[in-house]
Design an enzyme around this catalytic site. Structure first.
Site, PDB file in Angstrom:
ATOM      1  N   CYS A 259       0.839  -1.185   0.000  1.00 30.48           N
ATOM      2  CA  CYS A 259       0.000   0.000   0.000  1.00 30.48           C
ATOM      3  C   CYS A 259       0.885   1.250   0.000  1.00 30.48           C
ATOM      4  CB  CYS A 259      -0.904   0.007   1.222  1.00 30.48           C
ATOM      5  SG  CYS A 259      -2.290  -1.163   1.127  1.00 30.48           S
TER       6      CYS A 259
ATOM      7  N   HIS B 110      -5.965  -1.418  -2.045  1.00 34.57           N
ATOM      8  CA  HIS B 110      -5.681  -2.715  -1.425  1.00 34.57           C
ATOM      9  C   HIS B 110      -6.827  -3.703  -1.616  1.00 34.57           C
ATOM     10  CE1 HIS B 110      -3.833  -5.441   1.564  1.00 34.57           C
ATOM     11  NE2 HIS B 110      -5.076  -5.676   1.944  1.00 34.57           N
TER      12      HIS B 110
ATOM     13  N   HIS C 124      -1.181  -7.558  -6.982  1.00 33.71           N
ATOM     14  CA  HIS C 124       0.163  -7.388  -7.517  1.00 33.71           C
ATOM     15  C   HIS C 124       0.575  -8.621  -8.299  1.00 33.71           C
ATOM     16  CE1 HIS C 124       1.119  -9.988  -4.102  1.00 33.71           C
ATOM     17  NE2 HIS C 124       2.319 -10.186  -4.627  1.00 33.71           N
TER      18      HIS C 124
ATOM     19  N   GLN D 114       4.400 -10.352 -10.350  1.00 25.75           N
ATOM     20  CA  GLN D 114       5.852 -10.390 -10.245  1.00 25.75           C
ATOM     21  C   GLN D 114       6.472 -10.545 -11.630  1.00 25.75           C
ATOM     22  OE1 GLN D 114       7.486 -12.732  -6.817  1.00 25.75           O
ATOM     23  NE2 GLN D 114       5.374 -13.465  -6.640  1.00 25.75           N
TER      24      GLN D 114
END
Length: 366
Positions: free
Chosen positions: A73, A134, A187, A189
């Site tokens: 966040c 979030h 999110h 990666q």
């Protein structure tokens, strides 16, 4: 898209990507962090002819923090996070607990008969925060937000593929505790590997054998043509993208998303393909969340971009595509990789691919 690069307190890079050209990203990381100390080693398996990464430092990585302590966040109201700014569009930073890190080094072959080869686990691992919200998920993004993420994946692929020792760049998202996600914030990666991954090598070999057997035909083109001609497993078609459940799907619900015009990596996409991708991908993700009916928790999934970057000679034969799948096979039940899958790499799928495709068509947005 505006790109701004800064440094975190421990020396890691953070890059902000903003839709607005007038965005200013100057906030400094105020945390008292020591420089990161990470080490990654890769070891060669002589029986399978593939590499395994050994990364002891990852045992200490953050695990399911409460929402008010989320490190992804923005830094607000006196609480400092991995992202110093009080808000952001998309933020990318070097993973604090990377699987691959640093520059290349010499390979050594030790042990009896020289079979125990190892090398530094060179490369880079990044975290891509899709939104500062979030409570959101990728499926909650607007089309412009999803397009920004696509542009970020493309830019990171271009940059990471130029790093010394990097042979493949892999952009992916894990969602859901069932998948093993340790941070709930939306999110993904990016892994920059110091080798070509076994799955990609296998696809390249199979494509080469198909070309030789058929007098020059491309395997990926033929698979897409065959799925379109058959039609049973096609989930969604656009002018530039096609989403289908593969004929031999491994997972209960699995969708492959291909551009109609073959390109080897994200950098090869043309503007028409980039413009249409958000609408198609967001619709597929939203259907995934409706597979098991109202009242069910969000569907856990892995979304993985398959691409070949760099100087791989066969890269022009490869087709960029995204594979999306869930390990949930029905309401409240997961598909575990047990004896056959984990021991022999032979998948057994309880959901016929045609039934999965039909279900994904049934839950289309109105």
């Amino acid at each position: 898209m505006k790109k701004t690069s800064n440094r975190l307190a421990d020396g890691r890079e953070i890059v902000y990507y903003d839709a607005s050209d007038d965005a200013v990203r100057e906030a400094a990381d105020q945390r008292p962090l020591e420089p990161t100390a990470t080490a990654s080693e890769i070891r060669y398996d002589p029986l399978l002819a593939e590499w395994t990464a050994v990364t002891a430092h990852r045992q200490a990585r953050t695990y399911h923090p409460p929402a008010d302590e989320c490190p992804l966040c923005p830094s607000r109201d006196g609480r400092l996070s991995e992202i110093p700014e009080p808000d952001y569009d998309v933020a990318v930073f070097e993973n604090r607990f990377p699987s691959f890190t640093g520059g290349p080094g010499p390979e050594t072959a030790g042990g009896p008969h020289g079979l125990f080869a190892s090398a530094p686990g060179a490369g880079r691992c990044e975290v891509v925060c899709f939104t500062s919200d979030h409570t959101a998920s990728f499926a909650d993004l607007t089309e412009p937000q999803a397009r920004l993420v696509l542009d970020v994946w493309t830019d990171r692929t271009a940059e990471l593929s130029q790093l010394a020792g990097v042979e493949q760049v892999f952009c992916f998202e894990n969602r859901g505790r069932e998948i093993g996600v340790t941070l709930g914030h939306p999110h993904g990666q990016i892994y920059a590997y110091p080798f070509t991954t076994p799955r990609t090598e296998r696809m390249l070999r199979t494509a080469a054998a198909h070309r030789d057997r058929t007098g020059g035909r491309n395997l990926f083109d033929d698979v897409l043509d065959a799925e379109l001609a058959d039609g049973q497993r096609v989930v969604l078609e656009g002018e530039h993208w096609v989403a289908f459940v593969p004929h031999a799907a491994h997972w209960p619900y699995e969708v492959h998303l291909y551009p109609r015009r073959r390109v080897p990596d994200l950098l090869g996409l043309e503007e028409e393909q980039r413009a249409e991708f958000p609408r198609i991908y967001l619709e597929v993700l939203r259907r995934f969340d409706r597979i098991f009916g109202p009242g069910e928790p969000p569907t856990p999934y892995i979304a993985a971009w398959h691409q070949v970057t760099g100087a791989v000679p066969e890269r022009r034969e490869f087709a960029l595509h995204l594979e999306l799948f869930t390990i949930r096979r029905t309401s409240g039940k997961l598909k575990f990789l047990a004896g056959s899958e984990s021991g022999m790499n032979v998948f057994i799928n309880d959901v016929p691919p045609e039934a999965a495709a039909e279900r994904l068509r049934e839950v289309a947005s109105e």
